[in-house]
Motif scaffolding. Structure first.
Motif, PDB file in Angstrom:
ATOM      1  N   SER A 115       0.728  -1.273  -0.106  1.00 42.11           N
ATOM      2  CA  SER A 115      -0.002  -0.196  -0.086  1.00 42.11           C
ATOM      3  C   SER A 115       0.890   1.166  -0.135  1.00 42.11           C
ATOM      4  CB  SER A 115      -1.095   0.171   1.106  1.00 42.11           C
ATOM      5  OG  SER A 115      -1.860  -1.271   1.129  1.00 42.11           O
ATOM      6  N   GLU A 116       0.470   2.386  -0.706  1.00 43.33           N
ATOM      7  CA  GLU A 116       1.122   3.572  -0.775  1.00 43.33           C
ATOM      8  C   GLU A 116       0.570   4.456   0.455  1.00 43.33           C
ATOM      9  OE1 GLU A 116       3.363   4.325  -2.842  1.00 43.33           O
ATOM     10  OE2 GLU A 116       3.449   2.624  -3.918  1.00 43.33           O
ATOM     11  N   PRO A 117       1.257   5.241   0.679  1.00 44.26           N
ATOM     12  CA  PRO A 117       0.771   6.462   1.887  1.00 44.26           C
ATOM     13  C   PRO A 117      -0.601   6.750   1.269  1.00 44.26           C
ATOM     14  CG  PRO A 117       3.385   6.745   1.382  1.00 44.26           C
ATOM     15  CD  PRO A 117       2.734   5.580   0.301  1.00 44.26           C
ATOM     16  N   GLY A 118      -1.508   6.969   2.179  1.00 43.55           N
ATOM     17  CA  GLY A 118      -2.624   7.622   1.860  1.00 43.55           C
ATOM     18  C   GLY A 118      -3.961   6.438   1.517  1.00 43.55           C
ATOM     19  N   TYR A 119      -3.250   5.223   1.551  1.00 43.71           N
ATOM     20  CA  TYR A 119      -4.214   4.131   1.347  1.00 43.71           C
ATOM     21  C   TYR A 119      -5.354   3.968   2.309  1.00 43.71           C
ATOM     22  CZ  TYR A 119      -6.021  -0.651   0.407  1.00 43.71           C
ATOM     23  OH  TYR A 119      -6.638  -1.703   0.385  1.00 43.71           O
ATOM     24  N   LEU A 120      -6.524   3.714   1.834  1.00 43.61           N
ATOM     25  CA  LEU A 120      -7.506   3.984   2.596  1.00 43.61           C
ATOM     26  C   LEU A 120      -7.891   2.725   3.332  1.00 43.61           C
ATOM     27  CD1 LEU A 120     -10.220   5.292   3.970  1.00 43.61           C
ATOM     28  CD2 LEU A 120     -11.492   4.664   1.944  1.00 43.61           C
ATOM     29  N   VAL A 121      -7.522   2.482   4.637  1.00 38.88           N
ATOM     30  CA  VAL A 121      -7.787   0.946   5.186  1.00 38.88           C
ATOM     31  C   VAL A 121      -9.117   0.821   5.580  1.00 38.88           C
ATOM     32  CG1 VAL A 121      -6.887  -0.482   6.976  1.00 38.88           C
ATOM     33  CG2 VAL A 121      -5.353   1.057   5.972  1.00 38.88           C
ATOM     34  N   THR A 122      -9.641   1.702   6.261  1.00 33.84           N
ATOM     35  CA  THR A 122     -11.234   1.608   6.779  1.00 33.84           C
ATOM     36  C   THR A 122     -11.808   2.768   7.289  1.00 33.84           C
ATOM     37  OG1 THR A 122     -12.547   0.240   8.287  1.00 33.84           O
ATOM     38  CG2 THR A 122     -10.541   0.891   9.059  1.00 33.84           C
ATOM     39  N   LYS A 123     -12.856   2.676   7.741  1.00 34.26           N
ATOM     40  CA  LYS A 123     -13.398   3.973   8.131  1.00 34.26           C
ATOM     41  C   LYS A 123     -14.106   3.673   9.528  1.00 34.26           C
ATOM     42  CE  LYS A 123     -16.426   7.925   6.567  1.00 34.26           C
ATOM     43  NZ  LYS A 123     -17.187   8.559   5.647  1.00 34.26           N
ATOM     44  N   VAL A 124     -13.925   4.814  10.363  1.00 35.69           N
ATOM     45  CA  VAL A 124     -14.727   4.714  11.664  1.00 35.69           C
ATOM     46  C   VAL A 124     -15.802   5.334  11.336  1.00 35.69           C
ATOM     47  CG1 VAL A 124     -14.776   5.168  14.241  1.00 35.69           C
ATOM     48  CG2 VAL A 124     -12.600   3.974  13.143  1.00 35.69           C
ATOM     49  N   VAL A 125     -17.021   4.806  11.684  1.00 35.24           N
ATOM     50  CA  VAL A 125     -18.397   5.210  11.504  1.00 35.24           C
ATOM     51  C   VAL A 125     -19.093   5.625  12.824  1.00 35.24           C
ATOM     52  CG1 VAL A 125     -20.483   5.574  10.203  1.00 35.24           C
ATOM     53  CG2 VAL A 125     -18.499   4.707   9.178  1.00 35.24           C
ATOM     54  N   ALA A 126     -19.456   6.744  13.136  1.00 29.78           N
ATOM     55  CA  ALA A 126     -20.122   6.903  14.475  1.00 29.78           C
ATOM     56  C   ALA A 126     -21.301   7.933  14.158  1.00 29.78           C
ATOM     57  CB  ALA A 126     -19.048   7.485  15.439  1.00 29.78           C
ATOM     58  N   VAL A 127     -22.205   7.991  14.959  1.00 29.43           N
ATOM     59  CA  VAL A 127     -23.294   9.037  14.884  1.00 29.43           C
ATOM     60  C   VAL A 127     -23.625   9.282  16.452  1.00 29.43           C
ATOM     61  CG1 VAL A 127     -24.340   7.992  13.027  1.00 29.43           C
ATOM     62  CG2 VAL A 127     -24.992   6.874  15.049  1.00 29.43           C
ATOM     63  N   ASP A 128     -24.169  10.479  16.637  1.00 34.07           N
ATOM     64  CA  ASP A 128     -24.682  11.028  17.825  1.00 34.07           C
ATOM     65  C   ASP A 128     -25.780  11.392  17.855  1.00 34.07           C
ATOM     66  OD1 ASP A 128     -24.626  12.586  20.354  1.00 34.07           O
ATOM     67  OD2 ASP A 128     -22.640  12.974  20.151  1.00 34.07           O
ATOM     68  N   ALA A 129     -26.656  10.829  18.732  1.00 34.82           N
ATOM     69  CA  ALA A 129     -28.523  11.042  18.943  1.00 34.82           C
ATOM     70  C   ALA A 129     -28.473  12.525  19.337  1.00 34.82           C
ATOM     71  CB  ALA A 129     -28.982  10.212  20.020  1.00 34.82           C
ATOM     72  N   ASP A 130     -27.580  13.405  19.899  1.00 40.20           N
ATOM     73  CA  ASP A 130     -27.732  14.728  19.954  1.00 40.20           C
ATOM     74  C   ASP A 130     -27.840  15.514  18.592  1.00 40.20           C
ATOM     75  OD1 ASP A 130     -27.800  14.318  22.612  1.00 40.20           O
ATOM     76  OD2 ASP A 130     -25.801  14.395  22.721  1.00 40.20           O
ATOM     77  N   SER A 131     -28.408  16.909  18.722  1.00 43.25           N
ATOM     78  CA  SER A 131     -28.339  17.692  17.719  1.00 43.25           C
ATOM     79  C   SER A 131     -27.486  18.732  17.639  1.00 43.25           C
ATOM     80  CB  SER A 131     -29.741  18.124  17.437  1.00 43.25           C
ATOM     81  OG  SER A 131     -30.169  19.078  18.469  1.00 43.25           O
ATOM     82  N   GLY A 132     -27.228  19.592  16.856  1.00 43.32           N
ATOM     83  CA  GLY A 132     -26.262  20.797  16.470  1.00 43.32           C
ATOM     84  C   GLY A 132     -24.827  20.376  16.883  1.00 43.32           C
TER      85      GLY A 132
END
Length: 692
Positions: A465-482
């Motif tokens: 893999s070259e530098p900057g290769y996308l390994v994965t992505k952490v996905v999170a959400v927050d039930a609050d707003s704003g």
């Protein structure tokens, strides 16, 4: 015979319906009065030269009775010289005249005494007498003569005392004492004698009393002129009293309603009034009026009756009572008037619904507020009175999350809109409540998700893999707003610092440099996800990355995946030993298959991890939810590897995709990527490997 009718007129009021009925009562006369003469003794002087047939009027008898009970017969005592002739006037009043039947001779008889009797026609018969003394005078052959047979005069009822009404005049051609004339009233009613005075020498009739048209409008007086010789003449005076406007109208309230409901229809009778004016003609014509700005009007009923009725709709909220001034004015010059006042109370009806002070209300309330906390205050007013203005409040509206609105919000019915009238009136107002968010929800990690089937999620990163290769992505959400839902990502801990980097706002894990030979096969990364609330809340996600270019390389280095410090290292060792003893033929088959899959994997994107659940997270809290779904579709796979004592076998479970924003439905992928990142060994048990 002229019939005299005595009538008493009045009106009868029928209560409840405000109707008037005129009534006339005729009073029938009875013979309760005897005839009488004004003077019981009468002296007459008659010249001896008086011609036979001469008529001498006698004083008229007075009888207050009328009709048949009044005077019917005059009789004269027997004598040789005189007879009695009874005449009837146009008004059926009888009077007697003395007629000389035989010439008089003073030397033979100087005085004649007669008795005049007046008899009525009643039962029993009543009568009265008067003595007549006739004195025979010496010759005086010329009697006085009035210039007019009837004197007429018109006088105002307010003429001052001492004013001359009329002057009578008589002439006598005789000389001396026989020419000296004296005037006197021959016949006059008692009231007239108190009002008028006749000068015996001049013949002037003057006013000495108070004239009143309302008491008598006409006076008929008989006047007589005597000369010195005893001769006389008679004439009449007709005095007409003219009315002046000296009486103001009189108002009498015969029926009255003091309180009336405000919803009474127009035409409703409030009061009945009787108006009287003693004057006549235009002076007695009366009109009643009220101020034009009042919602009432005067309506004329019979001649002397008026009713006060409602002319316009009443509104107690504009005027709760009225002081109605009624003015009665006659048509005289100048006009006279009188006033009377009626106080009318307008009673309340429930004709006004409650009115809120504002057309709508907006309030802000923080979430997690305590029970009983004040949310908003609304105020309504009702212009009615008492029960009609007593307001109660209640909540109507929609539901919140399929629960009744009153389960979340209540209102104080007394202070918090419906009035207490019958029937009650109500009004509605819209209240908008904005729930202000508090930072009470920590970020929720959607990917990588915590395995629930005993497998361990790992990510694969090729060594090339070259530098900057996308390994994965952490996905999170927050039930609050704003800003409470604004998330930031940072790498909290890594096996090889500086080898990976995390996007501050994207959560993408990329290679920061190329892999070196010294870099460990298994890299453990701890990512901190933090919101922007005050104070901030956070969560951590542990991502395991396996650095390898091929499956054989992974298998050859499996022993390195189990560190001595890992409590599961013995299981990993057992798994390696078990897998090494698997049939070579079967292992060759697997290697071929893995080679084919690895080739396809290099040309495809990472898939979504399976069984990612968004349940319980409001859709409004996701930013770019389609991007999240695409990421999960690209980066999530699940691989199961099962082994036992007899054979080795790879079981590749179908990748599952879950759309957590609607119902949980699965989508099947025909060609899953077979990537082994972490292996858990269990004696005789199935081993699951989750790749993300």
């Amino acid at each position: 015979m002229l019939r005299v009718i005595c009538l008493v007129k009045f009106e009868v009021l029928r209560e409840g319906k405000a109707k008037l009925f005129p009534v006339e009562v005729e009073i029938t006369d009875i013979n309760d009065n005897a005839p009488g003469f004004q003077s019981e003794k009468l002296e007459l002087k008659i010249s001896e030269t008086t011609a036979v047939g001469t008529r001498i009027s006698l004083q008229q008898s007075q009888d207050p009775d009328v009709g048949i009970t009044s005077i019917q017969i005059y009789q004269l005592s027997d004598n040789r010289h005189f007879s009695l002739d009874v005449q009837t006037r146009t008004n059926d009043v009888k009077y007697a005249e003395l007629v000389l039947e035989k010439s008089l001779d003073r030397e033979e008889q100087a005085v004649h005494d007669l008795i005049l009797t007046a008899t009525d026609g009643g039962y029993p018969v009543r009568s009265g007498t008067a003595q007549i003394r006739v004195i025979v005078l010496d010759a005086n052959d010329n009697a006085p003569v009035f210039t007019e047979a009837i004197y007429r005069a018109r006088v105002l009822e307010n003429v001052p005392k001492g004013s001359t009404v009329v002057s009578v005049k008589a002439t006598d051609p005789d000389e001396g004492v026989n020419k000296e004339l004296k005037y006197s009233f021959r016949t006059i009613v008692e009231k007239g004698s108190q009002i008028f005075h006749l000068d015996s020498r001049t013949g002037e009739v003057t006013v000495v009393g108070n004239l009143d048209f309302e008491e008598s409008a006409l006076y008929e007086i008989e006047v007589q002129a005597h000369d010195g010789g005893g001769l006389f003449d008679r004439s009449k005076i007709l005095i007409v009293v003219s009315d002046v406007n000296d009486n103001a109208p009189e108002l009498t309230i015969t029926s009255l309603v003091n309180s009336i409901p405000e919803d009474s229809p127009t035409g409703t009778v409030i009061a009945l009034l009787n108006v009287q004016d003693l004057d006549s003609g235009e002076n007695g014509e009366v009109t009643c009026s009220i101020p034009s700005n009042l919602p009432f009007r005067m309506k004329k009923l019979l001649d002397n009756y008026y009713s006060l009725v409602i002319d316009r709709t009443l509104d107690r909220e504009q005027a709760s009572n009225y002081n109605v001034t009624i003015t009665a004015t006659d048509q005289g010059t100048p006009p006279l008037s009188s006033v009377t006042s009626i106080f009318l109370q307008v009673s309340d009806e429930n004709d006004n619904p409650p009115i809120f002070n504002q057309t709508s209300y907006t309030s802000y309330v923080r979430e997690n507020n305590i029970k009983g906390a004040s949310v908003c205050s609304v105020k309504a007013n009702d212009y009615d009175l008492e029960d009609n203005s007593r307001i109660t409040y209640s909540i109507t509206g929609t539901q919140i999350q399929e629960a009744p609105l009153f389960a979340f919000i209540s209102i104080n019915s007394e202070t918090g809109a419906q009035d207490g009238g019958s029937p009650p009136l109500s009004s509605n107002v819209s209240v908008t409540l904005f729930i202000l968010d508090q930072n009470d929800n920590s970020p929720h990690i959607l990917h990588p998700s915590f395995p629930t089937d005993g497998s361990t999620g790992v990510e694969l990163a090729p060594r090339s893999s070259e530098p900057g290769y996308l390994v994965t992505k952490v996905v999170a959400v927050d039930a609050d707003s704003g800003q409470n839902a604004w998330l930031s990502y940072q790498l909290l801990k890594a096996t090889e610092p500086g080898l990976f980097s995390v996007g501050l706002h994207s959560g993408e894990i990329r290679t920061a440099r190329s892999f070196a030979d010294k870099d460990a096969l298994k890299q453990s990364l701890v990512v901190l996800v933090k919101d922007n609330g005050q104070p901030p809340l956070s969560a951590t996600a542990t991502v395991t990355v396996v650095v390898a270019d091929s499956i054989p390389e992974i298998l050859s280095d499996l022993s390195s995946l189990s560190a001595p410090a890992d409590p599961q290292s013995s299981l990993t060792l057992y798994l390696v030993i078990a897998m090494a003893s698997v049939s070579c033929l079967f292992f060759t088959f697997i290697l071929v298959l893995l080679a084919l899959r690895l080739r396809r994997w290099r040309n495809s994107q990472l898939f979504d991890s399976s069984n990612v659940t968004f349940s319980g997270v409001p859709v409004s809290q996701f930013v770019g939810i389609d991007g999240v779904r695409a990421f999960l579709h690209s980066y999530s796979h699940e691989v199961s590897l099962t082994t036992d004592s007899r054979k080795s076998q790879f079981n590749f479970s179908k990748t599952k995709y879950s759309n957590t924003l609607s119902s949980e439905q699965t989508c099947e992928i025909k060609d899953p990527i077979l990537v082994i990142e972490d292996v858990s060994i269990s004696n005789g048990n199935r081993t699951s490997v989750q790749v993300s």
